[in-house]
Write an enzyme that holds these catalytic residues in place. Structure first.
Site, short mmCIF file in Angstrom:
data_model
loop_
_atom_site.label_atom_id
_atom_site.label_comp_id
_atom_site.label_asym_id
_atom_site.label_seq_id
_atom_site.Cartn_x
_atom_site.Cartn_y
_atom_site.Cartn_z
CB THR A 123 -0.86 -0.23 1.14
OG1 THR A 123 -1.32 1.27 1.36
CG2 THR A 123 -0.34 -0.46 2.67
CG ASP A 124 -1.17 5.09 -0.96
OD1 ASP A 124 -1.67 4.27 -0.03
OD2 ASP A 124 -1.79 5.91 -1.52
CD GLU A 125 -3.38 3.67 4.42
OE1 GLU A 125 -3.23 3.41 5.51
OE2 GLU A 125 -4.17 3.48 3.62
CE1 TYR A 147 -3.16 -2.50 6.01
CE2 TYR A 147 -3.11 -0.10 5.57
CZ TYR A 147 -3.22 -1.55 5.10
OH TYR A 147 -3.35 -1.56 3.72
CE LYS A 151 -0.11 -4.55 3.02
NZ LYS A 151 -0.54 -5.90 2.75
P1 NAD Z 1 -9.84 -7.01 2.73
O1 NAD Z 1 -9.80 -6.61 4.22
O2 NAD Z 1 -11.26 -6.55 2.04
O3 NAD Z 1 -9.43 -8.58 2.54
C1 NAD Z 1 -8.48 -9.21 3.20
C2 NAD Z 1 -8.58 -10.59 2.92
O4 NAD Z 1 -7.50 -11.37 3.89
C3 NAD Z 1 -9.76 -11.25 3.69
O5 NAD Z 1 -10.62 -12.05 2.53
C4 NAD Z 1 -9.29 -12.15 4.96
O6 NAD Z 1 -10.22 -13.14 5.17
C5 NAD Z 1 -8.04 -12.38 4.47
N1 NAD Z 1 -7.05 -12.66 5.38
C6 NAD Z 1 -6.66 -11.99 6.56
N2 NAD Z 1 -5.90 -12.39 7.42
C7 NAD Z 1 -5.56 -13.62 6.67
C8 NAD Z 1 -4.78 -14.78 7.13
N3 NAD Z 1 -3.93 -14.66 8.25
N4 NAD Z 1 -4.52 -15.97 6.28
C9 NAD Z 1 -5.33 -15.88 5.03
N5 NAD Z 1 -6.23 -14.88 4.77
C10 NAD Z 1 -6.20 -13.74 5.57
O7 NAD Z 1 -8.69 -6.08 2.15
P2 NAD Z 1 -8.42 -5.38 0.78
O8 NAD Z 1 -9.01 -4.00 0.89
O9 NAD Z 1 -8.87 -6.22 -0.31
O10 NAD Z 1 -7.07 -5.46 0.56
C11 NAD Z 1 -6.26 -6.49 0.05
C12 NAD Z 1 -4.53 -6.10 0.03
O11 NAD Z 1 -4.60 -4.93 -0.84
C13 NAD Z 1 -4.00 -5.85 1.35
O12 NAD Z 1 -3.02 -6.55 1.38
C14 NAD Z 1 -3.96 -4.41 1.50
O13 NAD Z 1 -2.90 -4.03 2.41
C15 NAD Z 1 -3.60 -3.87 0.06
N6 NAD Z 1 -4.11 -2.85 -0.16
C16 NAD Z 1 -5.53 -2.34 -0.02
C17 NAD Z 1 -6.30 -1.11 -0.33
C18 NAD Z 1 -7.44 -0.72 -0.29
O14 NAD Z 1 -7.78 0.71 -0.30
N7 NAD Z 1 -8.33 -1.32 0.27
C19 NAD Z 1 -5.07 -0.09 -1.28
C20 NAD Z 1 -3.91 -0.56 -1.40
C21 NAD Z 1 -3.57 -1.73 -0.96
P1 TYD Z 2 -10.34 4.59 4.95
O1 TYD Z 2 -11.34 3.92 4.07
O2 TYD Z 2 -10.28 3.75 6.52
O3 TYD Z 2 -8.95 4.26 4.20
P2 TYD Z 2 -7.36 4.80 4.77
O4 TYD Z 2 -7.59 5.25 6.29
O5 TYD Z 2 -6.76 3.61 4.67
O6 TYD Z 2 -7.13 5.84 3.80
O7 TYD Z 2 -10.35 6.02 5.11
C1 TYD Z 2 -10.27 6.88 4.01
C2 TYD Z 2 -10.26 8.32 4.47
O8 TYD Z 2 -11.53 8.68 5.12
C3 TYD Z 2 -9.52 8.60 5.64
O9 TYD Z 2 -8.72 10.16 5.49
C4 TYD Z 2 -10.35 8.65 6.95
C5 TYD Z 2 -11.55 9.05 6.32
N1 TYD Z 2 -12.69 8.38 7.13
C6 TYD Z 2 -13.82 9.34 7.65
O10 TYD Z 2 -13.60 10.71 7.67
N2 TYD Z 2 -14.60 8.74 8.42
C7 TYD Z 2 -14.89 7.44 8.60
O11 TYD Z 2 -15.81 6.90 9.12
C8 TYD Z 2 -13.91 6.45 7.71
C9 TYD Z 2 -13.97 5.09 7.82
C10 TYD Z 2 -12.88 7.07 7.15
#
Ligand code: NAD
Ligand code: TYD
Length: 335
Positions: A123-125, A147, A151
């Site tokens: 992630t970019d985070e 988090y 990562k």
């Molecule tokens: P999500 O929370 O929707 O899904 C995570 C999945 O991982 C779930 O199906 C969960 O059951 C599984 N999981 C968790 N722990 C596990 C374990 N110990 N063993 C096997 N499976 C396990 O997450 P997402 O939003 O789909 O993100 C997927 C990946 O992309 C993550 O690695 C996250 O860091 C990365 N990512 C997400 C975003 C975003 O905005 N959602 C952006 C950039 C990167």
């Molecule tokens: P989020 O979807 O949790 O992603 P991330 O924190 O990983 O970027 O949040 C996106 C942005 O929205 C972040 O600046 C926090 C804000 N946010 C709110 O203002 N209210 C909320 O209830 C949530 C979940 C997020």
């Protein structure tokens, strides 16, 4: 090709599984997922009967289970992680376990089995917040939340395994992703589903935090590009090029659903809240990949998807007490 997709029952992983099966006739996918609160087989019901798809329930921290699922695979793509910043602030341990130890376990299996390729979805985070400019892949990582620190720990394991053992692994660092099937704890699905139920949209702080939004189809397209074209040991930023404040996102949701701004409730800020994320994606562009989805059209389509698929999110929000309990704990602890 046989692919092990870890965390394939989550938001982005399930999009990746669906797209890989749809695009490649000769590809088999084993989805390996422990099904935490965020894992959901409803996300994969479109492919459940595809003979090229199979599901194994297991934890990426358990080596024997990963070894068994990895039998005969050519590549691993790892989406499995604990992913919600707010939960990492309240209950960090699971993040360290899955996002660091789980990544380590996968790397050990790739090393021991001589698996040809692995993509670690990050992630970019991990870079932390940036007021002006944009992070490049070579910049230092400076994560702010449990988090993103977890990562980052996974990323460092990946880079060390490449340097020390020559493990053929690449890292993608994607920006904030939106689209169908996103667990409704994250900003966009939380606000849309709250609004659809006549509830409030809890904006943190002044609502001026900036994220770079990336459609899930573009994110998975970028990950696929890296899987097939990436160079082992390299990191690839995948951004949408759509920087928006949380207020701007909220305004589009309110407009699309025909509501008024009084649905917003201003709530206290998230501790350690990163102000702005921004990625320089020149490396992917030079390699020949850019995102395709128009942001406003993609967001409005996504809002309509949640409006039309209440069956999917209503179950998550209301069929067990997990979702409501977590939200109550989060607000109670900070009141
Ligand atoms: P999500 O929370 O929707 O899904 C995570 C999945 O991982 C779930 O199906 C969960 O059951 C599984 N999981 C968790 N722990 C596990 C374990 N110990 N063993 C096997 N499976 C396990 O997450 P997402 O939003 O789909 O993100 C997927 C990946 O992309 C993550 O690695 C996250 O860091 C990365 N990512 C997400 C975003 C975003 O905005 N959602 C952006 C950039 C990167
Ligand atoms: P989020 O979807 O949790 O992603 P991330 O924190 O990983 O970027 O949040 C996106 C942005 O929205 C972040 O600046 C926090 C804000 N946010 C709110 O203002 N209210 C909320 O209830 C949530 C979940 C997020």
């Amino acid at each position: 090709m046989r692919l092990l997709v870890c965390g394939g029952a989550g938001f982005i992983g399930s999009d990746f599984v669906r797209r890989m099966l749809a695009k490649h006739d000769d590809l088999e996918v084993v989805c390996f997922d422990t099904l935490t609160y965020a894992g959901n087989l409803d996300n994969l019901r479109d492919v459940a009967t595809d003979p090229r798809y199979s599901f194994v329930r297991g934890d990426i921290c358990e080596r024997a289970a990963v070894e068994a699922a990895a039998e005969g695979v050519d590549a691993i793509v790892n989406f499995a992680a604990e992913t919600h910043v707010d939960r990492s602030i309240a209950e960090p341990e699971a993040f360290l376990h899955t996002d660091i130890l789980g990544t380590h376990t996968l790397l050990e299996v790739v090393r021991a089995r001589g698996i040809g390729r692995m993509v670690q979805v990050s992630t970019d985070e991990v870079y932390g917040s940036i007021d002006v400019g944009a992070f490049r892949e070579t910049d230092l990582i400076k994560p702010s939340s449990p988090y993103s620190a977890s990562k980052a720990g996974g990323d460092l394991q990946v880079l060390a395994y490449h340097t020390t053992y020559g493990v053929p692994v690449m890292i993608t660092r994607g920006s904030n992703t939106y689209g169908p099937y996103q667990y409704p704890e994250k900003l966009i699905p939380l606000f849309v589903t709250n609004a659809l139920e006549g509830g409030k949209l809890p904006l943190y702080g002044d609502g001026m935090n900036v994220r770079d939004w990336l459609h899930v189809d573009d994110h998975c397209d970028g990950i696929e590009f890296v899987l097939f074209n990436g160079v082992p040991g390299e990191v690839y930023n995948i951004g949408g090029g759509n920087e928006r404040t949380n207020r701007e996102i909220t305004a589009i949701i309110i407009d699309e659903l025909g509501l008024t701004p009084d649905v917003i409730s201003w709530v206290s800020d998230r501790p350690g809240h990163d102000r702005r994320y921004a990625l320089d994606c020149g490396k992917m562009a030079d390699a020949g990949w850019t995102p395709k989805v128009d942001f406003e059209a993609g967001l409005r389509d996504t809002i309509r998807w949640y409006r039309d698929n209440e069956w999917w999110w209503s179950k998550i929000k209301h069929s067990t007490g997990e979702f409501a309990d977590w939200r109550r704990r989060w607000y109670d602890e900070r009141a």
